[in-house]
Scaffold this motif. Structure first.
Motif, mmCIF file in Angstrom:
data_model
loop_
_atom_site.group_PDB
_atom_site.id
_atom_site.type_symbol
_atom_site.label_atom_id
_atom_site.label_comp_id
_atom_site.label_asym_id
_atom_site.label_seq_id
_atom_site.Cartn_x
_atom_site.Cartn_y
_atom_site.Cartn_z
ATOM 1 N N LEU A 284 50.414 -7.076 81.780
ATOM 2 C CA LEU A 284 51.691 -7.324 82.449
ATOM 3 C C LEU A 284 51.712 -6.621 83.798
ATOM 4 O O LEU A 284 52.145 -7.171 84.806
ATOM 5 C CB LEU A 284 52.862 -6.837 81.586
ATOM 6 N N ASN A 288 51.971 -8.473 87.268
ATOM 7 C CA ASN A 288 53.069 -8.172 88.185
ATOM 8 C C ASN A 288 52.542 -7.880 89.581
ATOM 9 O O ASN A 288 53.067 -8.376 90.577
ATOM 10 C CB ASN A 288 53.869 -6.977 87.650
ATOM 11 N N ARG A 292 53.243 -10.059 92.919
ATOM 12 C CA ARG A 292 53.883 -9.481 94.106
ATOM 13 C C ARG A 292 53.013 -9.694 95.347
ATOM 14 O O ARG A 292 53.518 -9.960 96.436
ATOM 15 C CB ARG A 292 54.178 -8.000 93.896
ATOM 16 N N THR A 321 57.039 -14.262 82.037
ATOM 17 C CA THR A 321 58.125 -14.006 82.989
ATOM 18 C C THR A 321 58.593 -12.558 82.926
ATOM 19 O O THR A 321 59.215 -12.074 83.868
ATOM 20 C CB THR A 321 59.333 -14.924 82.748
ATOM 21 N N SER A 322 58.277 -11.850 81.819
ATOM 22 C CA SER A 322 58.713 -10.449 81.773
ATOM 23 C C SER A 322 57.945 -9.627 82.802
ATOM 24 O O SER A 322 58.296 -8.488 83.074
ATOM 25 C CB SER A 322 58.584 -9.876 80.359
ATOM 26 N N ALA A 323 56.914 -10.208 83.403
ATOM 27 C CA ALA A 323 56.182 -9.493 84.458
ATOM 28 C C ALA A 323 56.680 -9.862 85.841
ATOM 29 O O ALA A 323 56.172 -9.369 86.841
ATOM 30 C CB ALA A 323 54.688 -9.811 84.361
ATOM 31 N N ALA A 326 63.142 -11.344 88.132
ATOM 32 C CA ALA A 326 63.927 -12.515 87.728
ATOM 33 C C ALA A 326 64.366 -13.360 88.920
ATOM 34 O O ALA A 326 64.672 -14.537 88.783
ATOM 35 C CB ALA A 326 65.147 -12.078 86.915
ATOM 36 N N ARG A 327 64.424 -12.755 90.082
ATOM 37 C CA ARG A 327 64.824 -13.512 91.267
ATOM 38 C C ARG A 327 63.712 -14.407 91.800
ATOM 39 O O ARG A 327 63.924 -15.228 92.660
ATOM 40 C CB ARG A 327 65.211 -12.549 92.395
ATOM 41 N N ASN A 328 62.506 -14.189 91.276
ATOM 42 C CA ASN A 328 61.348 -14.807 91.918
ATOM 43 C C ASN A 328 60.728 -15.972 91.151
ATOM 44 O O ASN A 328 59.777 -16.582 91.595
ATOM 45 C CB ASN A 328 60.298 -13.719 92.167
ATOM 46 N N TYR A 329 61.239 -16.236 89.958
ATOM 47 C CA TYR A 329 60.646 -17.342 89.222
ATOM 48 C C TYR A 329 61.713 -18.293 88.731
ATOM 49 O O TYR A 329 62.894 -17.959 88.658
ATOM 50 C CB TYR A 329 59.836 -16.848 88.014
ATOM 51 N N ARG A 330 61.257 -19.467 88.381
ATOM 52 C CA ARG A 330 62.144 -20.460 87.812
ATOM 53 C C ARG A 330 61.386 -21.236 86.755
ATOM 54 O O ARG A 330 60.251 -21.642 86.984
ATOM 55 C CB ARG A 330 62.604 -21.392 88.929
ATOM 56 N N ARG A 356 60.024 -22.957 97.366
ATOM 57 C CA ARG A 356 59.551 -22.545 98.682
ATOM 58 C C ARG A 356 58.377 -21.578 98.521
ATOM 59 O O ARG A 356 58.081 -21.094 97.438
ATOM 60 C CB ARG A 356 60.691 -21.854 99.443
ATOM 61 N N ARG A 359 57.070 -18.257 95.756
ATOM 62 C CA ARG A 359 57.805 -18.219 94.495
ATOM 63 C C ARG A 359 56.889 -18.568 93.318
ATOM 64 O O ARG A 359 55.765 -19.037 93.505
ATOM 65 C CB ARG A 359 58.957 -19.216 94.498
#
Lengths: 496, 496
Positions: A284, A288, A292, A321-323, A326-330, A356, A359
């Motif tokens: 993880l 992450n 980043r 997604t826990s890595a 939350a603002r960066n994935y969908r 975009r 992401r």
């Protein structure tokens, strides 16, 4: 290639009015017919400056029923557009079934406009034309009527026209600097245009030329060309509609080696809960960091999760997604298309969801539904799903060329493990929503799916978007594999 | 206001698992019920840094059925967003009927984030809070369930939590610089947050606080709060659904002065063809200049054309657009909403069509359908169309505040002239598509429309978006009036 319509002789007002009245009536009737047969129409207006595309369009809008027509003008790309693959801006503007999209600017505009001021490198131009041909082919293949019109004026006529407009105080404002520059560069632009027209005049996407000297004749030629194309298309689809609905057919492998790859995958692994937790935190962390870095490098990561029902896609996605901030994935759970989506090419709903730059987007099921459920259930014709392997590869290549990192997982479980999980879902109250008759029906098609998945693996396992097979009988093992693989893939892609 | 859920005591794994199993089951069932009743749910996650919103969200996504849930994260506005009114970016992200939109970032984020680094002027903050209250009110009024959660940690607990994460190599990456800064500014941020929470805690949009010290308890509190809000909403709408469908009622004027203004308008004018043509070129030129200036000044012009059937909206629009570069305008013919549009607030489909700065958009019919056809035909409840006068005024004010120039025309013809034009449409082949039974039905409601139009004129004739009445018995006169008025309005607005 391009047929010339219209001529340079004058036309009396009376003769014009009488012709217009007939042509309007036919246009409207055909527009309504095509609308009822749910045709998508892409109309591209291109041509030399001063030929009066705008005026012709304005006249046409008075002749058509404007309710199902939209005009699309594309100027400088916004950052939402430039931060996505080049064609995104055009995909988002495509008309839906029963509608006409008139592109005052199109995928030709930039190519042509850049030529006005400076000469483009031939390589780059040819890449663009290749992309355009592919896109128009895809549109034509999916029953979009593509009409491309070139409004033509000779250099002298262009000069005269600009003079005439400039000479009258009430019309001088119609002449722009861009037009003046284009007039000076007429010969060069004209050669480029000829090259572009020749290279993009293909079946299903032909160019028609409209002689534009005399406005009345130009407008008539415009309408008559539309009429001819509308009529031909209407005849073609009327014939085809008699061929009847799709029938599901037996699933025969196109590429048995794909299925073999699937069957050879060892599915069972052991992993203690403690070993899992230790390794999970480690991967993880790495994931992450990699994500980043991708974010900082403005590289988008596109994940595709496919797998049998109950293969554990949801759980694997949640660990992943826990890595991620939350603002960066969908997450895009792909179920039935909405009504608007049904009125478009099957890839439209996925283009629509592309994020975009920088992401992470995670497709929980994806465009591969086309060659899996749609193939097996007969939701589309065989020639349609067959064609889609190439369309999908091209789509993913566009993502890759734009800088996105495309990561595709197939989670594979054995038939026994699926049965076990189905039963557990049925007996655990909060899991009951995860299981329904459709799952049981799909399970009966196990072997058909194996074949379809095999073909998919063999035909869409490309260098720019390879498939990773994840053995998923052991959930923890599968989740860890996804984390580890994702971290490595992203880091590697960033170093390329 | 905010009720605290959860507490700081520990919970055994066994007790947690048993509670989770119950809560998951209830959540899923209610989620499905609300989905079936087509509820829109907006869930806002806000709170102090380090409280674990991301982790809580991740857990929740495992408990809900993710197919109808989407996570919305909003970061720096793109130019497509900043070139439109502030709320555009949130409107475009709203969930449709039957779906849950989880805003990891929301209209509170920017407000709160800016406070981390510098103190915002109180005036500006209060403006923002006013806008937020209005927006949430509009959502709640249109049956959106708005749930706002504040994840809370005390300063000490926040410090401890960050220390703890930083101390472990495998979790240190979870601590960001922003969090460290936010910890230092805890007291100040906390006061601002209290102010914001108090000012935006309103009926239909209440805040709930989630104690976030212990992750298990936090997750449970999160789920239980959702459950409570889901349940209450479900009870409320179940009751209301028994109240039955809308019945069309008699149209009684709210503002007879509006109808009077309409009736007093002289409709007949004479204008020779020659005088028309001269003046037309003059005003087209001025309009073109004004629109180019607006384009350069990055001011958008929003035209609204309303009028009776056959009042000549289409023709007036075509004369208008002949003054505008075809790349720079877009006509939006407003007919029935699409299925996706029906699943949203009635203004959503118009927000969706707003152009970027410096463009011209022309609505051929508009949001005023809400207080005209929808009111008259009983397509919505009286309390709904009554409310919409204020909603529309606010919408147009947002356009105006952003710098757009809003120009609204009502084209008025007499009943006799309408009849004449209907008959001509029926007998001219290429005009037949313009007339149908609905037009004749609407004609029977002539007087009801007069009343509704009168109310509309009186109640939405604002300083930022005034109505212009155009006498339209003489088509040429009406077209010229539109050109002249538009040129003047735009020039005047640019000089303000």
């Amino acid at each position: 290639m391009a047929k010339a319509s219209g001529s340079s002789t004058k036309l009396s007002k009376k003769a014009y009015d009488s012709k217009v009245s007939r042509v309007r009536q036919d246009l409207i009737n055909l527009q309504i017919d095509l609308q009822e047969s749910r045709t998508k129409i892409v109309l591209i207006l291109a041509g030399v400056e001063g030929a009066g595309r705008g005026a012709a369009l304005n006249t046409l809008m008075g002749w058509l029923d404007p309710r199902n027509v939209e005009t699309i003008a594309v100027d400088e790309p916004s950052n939402e557009e430039s931060e996505r693959p080049f064609m995104w801006r055009y995909w988002r503007s495509l008309p839906s079934s029963g509608r006409i999209g008139i592109f005052v600017d199109s995928w030709y505009t930039q190519t042509l406009r850049e030529e006005t001021d400076s000469r483009k490198e031939l390589n780059k131009l040819d890449d663009e034309l290749h992309r355009i041909r592919h896109f128009e082919r895809l549109l034509a293949d999916s029953d979009t009527l593509v009409i491309k019109l070139w409004f033509h004026l000779s250099k002298d006529d262009q000069g005269q026209r600009l003079e005439q407009l400039r000479g009258d105080r009430s019309t001088a404002w119609r002449v722009t600097d861009h037009q003046v520059r284009a007039h000076k560069a007429y010969q060069r632009l004209s050669r480029t245009a000829e090259h572009i027209l020749a290279e993009t005049d293909r079946p299903g996407a032909r160019w028609d030329t409209i002689e534009s000297l005399e406005p009345k004749l130009r407008n008539l030629a415009f309408a008559q060309t539309l009429l001819r194309r509308f009529r031909a298309h209407h005849r073609r689809i009327s014939k085809r509609n008699q061929s009847g609905p799709v029938k599901p057919s037996r699933i025969v492998a196109l590429r048995p080696d794909g299925r073999q790859r699937l069957l050879e995958l060892p599915l069972d692994h052991t992993l203690t809960s403690r070993a899992y937790e230790n390794k999970r935190e480690k991967w993880l962390g790495r994931l992450n960091r990699a994500i980043r870095q991708a974010h900082e490098a403005k590289r988008t990561v596109v994940f595709v999760f496919e797998g049998q029902d109950a293969a554990g896609k949801g759980g694997a996605i949640r660990r992943l997604t826990s890595a991620v901030d939350a603002r960066n994935y969908r997450i895009i759970p792909v179920a039935k298309p909405t009504d608007e989506e049904k009125k478009h090419h099957y890839l439209w709903r996925f283009w629509r969801q592309l994020p975009r730059d920088g992401r992470v987007v995670i497709f929980d099921r994806s465009w591969y539904g086309r060659v899996l459920v749609e193939r097996i259930e007969g939701f589309c014709y065989p020639h349609e799903w067959r064609r889609s392997f190439a369309e999908i590869n091209d789509f993913e290549e566009q993502l890759h060329d734009h800088g996105s990192i495309v990561i595709k997982y197939w989670l594979q479980i054995s038939k026994d493990v699926q049965l076990e999980r189905f039963r557990s879902r049925e007996t655990t109250p909060y899991k009951q929503h995860k299981i329904n008759d459709e799952d049981w029906r799909n399970r009966k098609q196990w072997s058909a799916y194996e074949t379809a998945v095999g073909d998919m693996l063999a035909l869409t396992d490309t260098a720019h978007a390879p498939w990773s097979l994840i053995p998923a009988n052991n959930k923890r093992y599968a989740r860890l594999e996804v984390l580890r693989h994702a971290a490595k893939r992203i880091s590697a892609a960033l170093q390329e």
